[in-house]
Write a protein that holds these residues in place. Structure first.
Motif, PDB file in Angstrom:
ATOM      1  N   ARG A 205      19.334 -46.919 -43.388  1.00 31.00           N
ATOM      2  CA  ARG A 205      18.909 -47.857 -42.347  1.00 31.00           C
ATOM      3  C   ARG A 205      18.834 -49.295 -42.864  1.00 31.00           C
ATOM      4  NH1 ARG A 205      14.213 -45.538 -38.695  1.00 31.00           N
ATOM      5  NH2 ARG A 205      14.916 -47.358 -37.482  1.00 31.00           N
ATOM      6  N   GLY A 206      19.390 -49.516 -44.055  1.00 36.92           N
ATOM      7  CA  GLY A 206      19.549 -50.877 -44.534  1.00 36.92           C
ATOM      8  C   GLY A 206      18.409 -51.430 -45.358  1.00 36.92           C
ATOM      9  N   CYS A 207      17.514 -50.576 -45.835  1.00 35.90           N
ATOM     10  CA  CYS A 207      16.379 -51.039 -46.635  1.00 35.90           C
ATOM     11  C   CYS A 207      16.736 -51.084 -48.122  1.00 35.90           C
ATOM     12  CB  CYS A 207      15.174 -50.110 -46.444  1.00 35.90           C
ATOM     13  SG  CYS A 207      14.640 -49.887 -44.738  1.00 35.90           S
ATOM     14  N   GLU A 208      16.066 -51.950 -48.833  1.00 39.28           N
ATOM     15  CA  GLU A 208      16.124 -51.970 -50.292  1.00 39.28           C
ATOM     16  C   GLU A 208      15.094 -50.952 -50.788  1.00 39.28           C
ATOM     17  OE1 GLU A 208      14.387 -55.033 -53.572  1.00 39.28           O
ATOM     18  OE2 GLU A 208      15.760 -55.891 -52.092  1.00 39.28           O
ATOM     19  N   VAL A 209      15.503 -50.045 -51.671  1.00 42.05           N
ATOM     20  CA  VAL A 209      14.636 -48.917 -52.032  1.00 42.05           C
ATOM     21  C   VAL A 209      14.523 -48.766 -53.547  1.00 42.05           C
ATOM     22  CG1 VAL A 209      14.222 -46.438 -51.804  1.00 42.05           C
ATOM     23  CG2 VAL A 209      15.320 -47.698 -49.925  1.00 42.05           C
ATOM     24  N   THR A 210      13.272 -48.646 -54.007  1.00 45.09           N
ATOM     25  CA  THR A 210      12.981 -48.302 -55.395  1.00 45.09           C
ATOM     26  C   THR A 210      12.072 -47.084 -55.404  1.00 45.09           C
ATOM     27  OG1 THR A 210      13.118 -50.606 -56.095  1.00 45.09           O
ATOM     28  CG2 THR A 210      11.993 -49.088 -57.580  1.00 45.09           C
ATOM     29  N   VAL A 211      12.398 -46.097 -56.223  1.00 42.42           N
ATOM     30  CA  VAL A 211      11.594 -44.879 -56.345  1.00 42.42           C
ATOM     31  C   VAL A 211      10.888 -44.893 -57.695  1.00 42.42           C
ATOM     32  CG1 VAL A 211      11.598 -42.347 -56.378  1.00 42.42           C
ATOM     33  CG2 VAL A 211      13.187 -43.594 -54.884  1.00 42.42           C
ATOM     34  N   VAL A 212       9.584 -44.675 -57.679  1.00 41.94           N
ATOM     35  CA  VAL A 212       8.759 -44.631 -58.891  1.00 41.94           C
ATOM     36  C   VAL A 212       8.359 -43.181 -59.153  1.00 41.94           C
ATOM     37  CG1 VAL A 212       6.629 -45.422 -59.973  1.00 41.94           C
ATOM     38  CG2 VAL A 212       7.898 -46.955 -58.444  1.00 41.94           C
ATOM     39  N   GLU A 213       8.586 -42.704 -60.355  1.00 39.11           N
ATOM     40  CA  GLU A 213       8.331 -41.295 -60.682  1.00 39.11           C
ATOM     41  C   GLU A 213       7.879 -41.174 -62.136  1.00 39.11           C
ATOM     42  OE1 GLU A 213       7.718 -37.658 -61.247  1.00 39.11           O
ATOM     43  OE2 GLU A 213       8.419 -38.078 -59.193  1.00 39.11           O
ATOM     44  N   PRO A 214       6.746 -40.506 -62.401  1.00 39.09           N
ATOM     45  CA  PRO A 214       6.271 -40.379 -63.783  1.00 39.09           C
ATOM     46  C   PRO A 214       7.096 -39.430 -64.640  1.00 39.09           C
ATOM     47  CG  PRO A 214       4.793 -39.258 -62.264  1.00 39.09           C
ATOM     48  CD  PRO A 214       5.758 -40.022 -61.422  1.00 39.09           C
ATOM     49  N   GLN A 215       7.820 -38.505 -64.027  1.00 40.66           N
ATOM     50  CA  GLN A 215       8.633 -37.583 -64.819  1.00 40.66           C
ATOM     51  C   GLN A 215       9.939 -38.253 -65.250  1.00 40.66           C
ATOM     52  OE1 GLN A 215       8.405 -33.274 -63.881  1.00 40.66           O
ATOM     53  NE2 GLN A 215       7.631 -33.936 -61.890  1.00 40.66           N
ATOM     54  N   ALA A 216      10.711 -37.523 -66.066  1.00 41.21           N
ATOM     55  CA  ALA A 216      11.898 -38.101 -66.689  1.00 41.21           C
ATOM     56  C   ALA A 216      13.044 -38.328 -65.713  1.00 41.21           C
ATOM     57  CB  ALA A 216      12.373 -37.215 -67.835  1.00 41.21           C
ATOM     58  N   THR A 217      13.067 -37.589 -64.607  1.00 38.07           N
ATOM     59  CA  THR A 217      14.117 -37.756 -63.616  1.00 38.07           C
ATOM     60  C   THR A 217      13.657 -37.173 -62.293  1.00 38.07           C
ATOM     61  OG1 THR A 217      16.504 -37.534 -63.229  1.00 38.07           O
ATOM     62  CG2 THR A 217      15.347 -35.585 -64.067  1.00 38.07           C
ATOM     63  N   ALA A 218      14.527 -37.208 -61.302  1.00 39.37           N
ATOM     64  CA  ALA A 218      14.191 -36.675 -59.986  1.00 39.37           C
ATOM     65  C   ALA A 218      14.085 -35.152 -60.037  1.00 39.37           C
ATOM     66  CB  ALA A 218      15.249 -37.089 -58.969  1.00 39.37           C
ATOM     67  N   LEU A 219      13.176 -34.604 -59.251  1.00 37.64           N
ATOM     68  CA  LEU A 219      13.086 -33.160 -59.035  1.00 37.64           C
ATOM     69  C   LEU A 219      12.936 -32.355 -60.317  1.00 37.64           C
ATOM     70  CD1 LEU A 219      15.999 -33.073 -56.439  1.00 37.64           C
ATOM     71  CD2 LEU A 219      13.570 -32.872 -55.890  1.00 37.64           C
ATOM     72  N   ALA A 220      12.421 -32.987 -61.363  1.00 37.53           N
ATOM     73  CA  ALA A 220      12.353 -32.319 -62.664  1.00 37.53           C
ATOM     74  C   ALA A 220      11.502 -31.059 -62.619  1.00 37.53           C
ATOM     75  CB  ALA A 220      11.822 -33.286 -63.721  1.00 37.53           C
ATOM     76  N   SER A 221      10.436 -31.085 -61.854  1.00 41.78           N
ATOM     77  CA  SER A 221       9.521 -29.938 -61.845  1.00 41.78           C
ATOM     78  C   SER A 221      10.063 -28.762 -61.048  1.00 41.78           C
ATOM     79  CB  SER A 221       8.156 -30.342 -61.283  1.00 41.78           C
ATOM     80  OG  SER A 221       8.277 -30.773 -59.943  1.00 41.78           O
ATOM     81  N   VAL A 222      11.037 -29.004 -60.163  1.00 43.81           N
ATOM     82  CA  VAL A 222      11.554 -27.906 -59.343  1.00 43.81           C
ATOM     83  C   VAL A 222      12.958 -27.472 -59.736  1.00 43.81           C
ATOM     84  CG1 VAL A 222      10.120 -28.282 -57.318  1.00 43.81           C
ATOM     85  CG2 VAL A 222      12.199 -29.609 -57.577  1.00 43.81           C
ATOM     86  N   LEU A 223      13.791 -28.406 -60.207  1.00 46.35           N
ATOM     87  CA  LEU A 223      15.162 -28.062 -60.573  1.00 46.35           C
ATOM     88  C   LEU A 223      15.437 -28.196 -62.067  1.00 46.35           C
ATOM     89  CD1 LEU A 223      17.240 -29.778 -57.725  1.00 46.35           C
ATOM     90  CD2 LEU A 223      16.306 -27.455 -57.790  1.00 46.35           C
ATOM     91  N   GLY A 224      14.508 -28.812 -62.806  1.00 53.76           N
ATOM     92  CA  GLY A 224      14.754 -29.104 -64.211  1.00 53.76           C
ATOM     93  C   GLY A 224      15.511 -30.417 -64.348  1.00 53.76           C
ATOM     94  N   GLU A 225      15.509 -30.965 -65.555  1.00 59.42           N
ATOM     95  CA  GLU A 225      16.070 -32.301 -65.752  1.00 59.42           C
ATOM     96  C   GLU A 225      17.588 -32.342 -65.583  1.00 59.42           C
ATOM     97  OE1 GLU A 225      14.711 -34.210 -69.285  1.00 59.42           O
ATOM     98  OE2 GLU A 225      12.579 -33.840 -68.856  1.00 59.42           O
ATOM     99  N   LYS A 226      18.287 -31.288 -65.973  1.00 57.68           N
ATOM    100  CA  LYS A 226      19.745 -31.303 -65.905  1.00 57.68           C
ATOM    101  C   LYS A 226      20.241 -31.467 -64.469  1.00 57.68           C
ATOM    102  CE  LYS A 226      23.840 -28.604 -67.249  1.00 57.68           C
ATOM    103  NZ  LYS A 226      24.313 -27.389 -67.978  1.00 57.68           N
ATOM    104  N   VAL A 227      19.739 -30.638 -63.572  1.00 52.38           N
ATOM    105  CA  VAL A 227      20.176 -30.710 -62.174  1.00 52.38           C
ATOM    106  C   VAL A 227      19.481 -31.856 -61.454  1.00 52.38           C
ATOM    107  CG1 VAL A 227      20.365 -29.448 -59.989  1.00 52.38           C
ATOM    108  CG2 VAL A 227      20.680 -28.250 -62.164  1.00 52.38           C
ATOM    109  N   GLY A 228      18.228 -32.121 -61.823  1.00 54.02           N
ATOM    110  CA  GLY A 228      17.519 -33.231 -61.209  1.00 54.02           C
ATOM    111  C   GLY A 228      18.235 -34.555 -61.419  1.00 54.02           C
ATOM    112  N   GLU A 229      18.818 -34.726 -62.595  1.00 52.73           N
ATOM    113  CA  GLU A 229      19.528 -35.974 -62.885  1.00 52.73           C
ATOM    114  C   GLU A 229      20.792 -36.103 -62.037  1.00 52.73           C
ATOM    115  OE1 GLU A 229      20.207 -39.696 -64.655  1.00 52.73           O
ATOM    116  OE2 GLU A 229      18.408 -38.449 -64.439  1.00 52.73           O
ATOM    117  N   LEU A 230      21.391 -34.988 -61.653  1.00 52.73           N
ATOM    118  CA  LEU A 230      22.550 -35.058 -60.764  1.00 52.73           C
ATOM    119  C   LEU A 230      22.149 -35.664 -59.424  1.00 52.73           C
ATOM    120  CD1 LEU A 230      24.217 -31.566 -61.439  1.00 52.73           C
ATOM    121  CD2 LEU A 230      24.905 -33.798 -62.361  1.00 52.73           C
TER     122      LEU A 230
END
Length: 413
Positions: A168-193
């Motif tokens: 929708r045209g917004c500027e977006v920044t995501v803040v996350e304390p873990q090493a990558t996205a979805l690390a706790s559910v998919l693990g870092e390898k797939v989360g980084e994808l």
């Protein structure tokens, strides 16, 4: 079954509404009372973080049924009403206006609530959560102004909120304390994808970064992160998980798992709780899964439908051993994903990729130490989910090399 008998469902949720419909479909002619604290008719949550945030769908389109359906099925729907106590001895549910509703059998489908950040400025206008239809509408209205958005949390809700904002045209920044996205559910390898995919669409990430507070006077203007830096923000979306609403059950003496053991209302495979005459369904239930031989709790749409229906059948005396595989899906930009299975908390797994993620279509599998498939997912590979589920259910050992080879049929791995 006598007409004087009455089933009460606490939670006008997808699980609760599904249970009510299943009761009628399976011959229950007694009274059904469906109690919900929200004013909205029971609705499904996935559209809220997908079509509604994109401005393509209305919150009304997410409703499970319209009002006429409840009237036609003689379901006493009490919205804007909160259950405050359960009396298992007297078989009553007390409501917030002091009314006591008698029940023959009771289903607890109270769902979950968002985890809120306890930091300075957390209550500032412009800080949003996404759980209810009302919250989804407020957020989609706010997106229309194309604000600078900071998303706190790179889980499923955070990534879906981020992708909708970017579309929708917004500027977006995501803040996350873990090493990558979805690390706790998919693990870092797939989360980084997933993180890489979002980056390709202009989403910026700050991993390994916590939130110390929100800045602003009268309205949020920034997010103060670890180290003191302030990220400019016209709007903040917080998506840091949910907690099941188990207090009502616990106060009634129903067995509830401790947070260290995953939380949730403990039931058998039939979704009946430790207290006679009381069942649980949806986000709150942690049931003894016949296939996994352990307690499982799932916070996704399919689970609400499945456990709502299974609990209703169990309440009617049918032989129920609920063994549905946990399943969920996500839509982000042009990515569609379906996932099935369950990985025990803290389990060590091997990740096997099938296909090239750079192509935009691939599969991923999580194997235990004995090379059994615990879970699997596809990205933009429609028709694959049945084969993934079959592999999990089979319990057979697999050859990781053959599993990774797209030339080998999943049924032949």
């Amino acid at each position: 079954m006598a007409d004087a008998e009455q089933i009460v469902i606490v939670g006008a949720s997808l699980a609760g509404a599904t249970a009510a419909g299943t009761l009628r479909e399976n011959g229950w002619t007694g009274a059904i009372v469906l109690i919900g604290s929200e004013q909205s008719l029971p609705y499904e949550r996935p559209p809220l973080s997908k079509g509604v945030l994109l401005g393509k769908d209305t919150t009304e389109s997410a409703q499970v049924h319209d009002q006429q359906w409840y009237d036609d099925n003689s379901i006493d729907l009490r919205l804007g009403t909160t259950a405050t106590a359960i009396d298992p001895t007297g078989h009553t549910v007390t409501l917030d206006d002091g009314t006591r509703v008698p029940y023959t059998k009771l289903l607890i489908a109270t769902g979950s609530r968002v985890r809120e950040l306890d930091v300075p400025g957390a209550k500032l206008p412009g800080v949003h959560y996404l759980r209810t239809a009302e919250e989804a509408q407020a957020l989609t209205d706010a997106y229309a102004a194309k604000p600078r958005v900071v998303v706190v949390g790179a889980g499923w809700i955070g990534l879906e909120a981020a992708s909708a904002a970017r579309e929708r045209g917004c500027e977006v920044t995501v803040v996350e304390p873990q090493a990558t996205a979805l690390a706790s559910v998919l693990g870092e390898k797939v989360g980084e994808l997933f993180a890489d995919f979002q980056r390709q669409h202009g989403v910026q990430f700050r991993f390994g970064t916590g939130v110390e507070g929100f800045e602003g006077t009268g309205k949020v203007t920034g997010v103060r992160v670890s180290g003191g830096e302030v990220l400019p923000a016209d709007l903040v979306v917080v998506g840091v998980g949910v907690r099941p609403n188990t207090e009502l059950a616990e106060e009634a003496g129903v067995e509830v798992a401790t947070p260290s053991n995953g939380s949730g209302i403990v039931t058998g495979p039939d979704l009946q709780t430790s207290v006679a005459g009381i069942w649980a369904a949806g986000d709150v239930v942690r049931w003894d899964h016949p296939l996994f031989n352990r307690l499982v709790r799932v916070e996704h749409w399919q689970n609400a439908k499945d456990t709502g229906a299974a609990a209703a059948k169990s309440m009617l005396g049918q032989d129920v051993a609920h063994d549905a595989l946990p399943f969920f899906f996500t839509d982000q930009f042009d990515l569609g994903m379906e996932y099935a299975g369950d990985i025990p908390h803290g389990a060590s797994t091997e990740v096997v990729l099938r296909g090239d993620p750079k192509s935009g279509a691939y599969l991923a599998f999580w194997l235990d130490a004995d090379q059994h498939v615990l879970a699997g997912m596809h990205v933009n590979t429609w028709g694959a989910i049945d084969g993934i589920q079959d592999l999990i259910r089979s319990g057979k050992q697999v050859d990781p090399a053959r599993l990774a080879d797209p030339a080998v049929e999943l049924s032949e791995v």
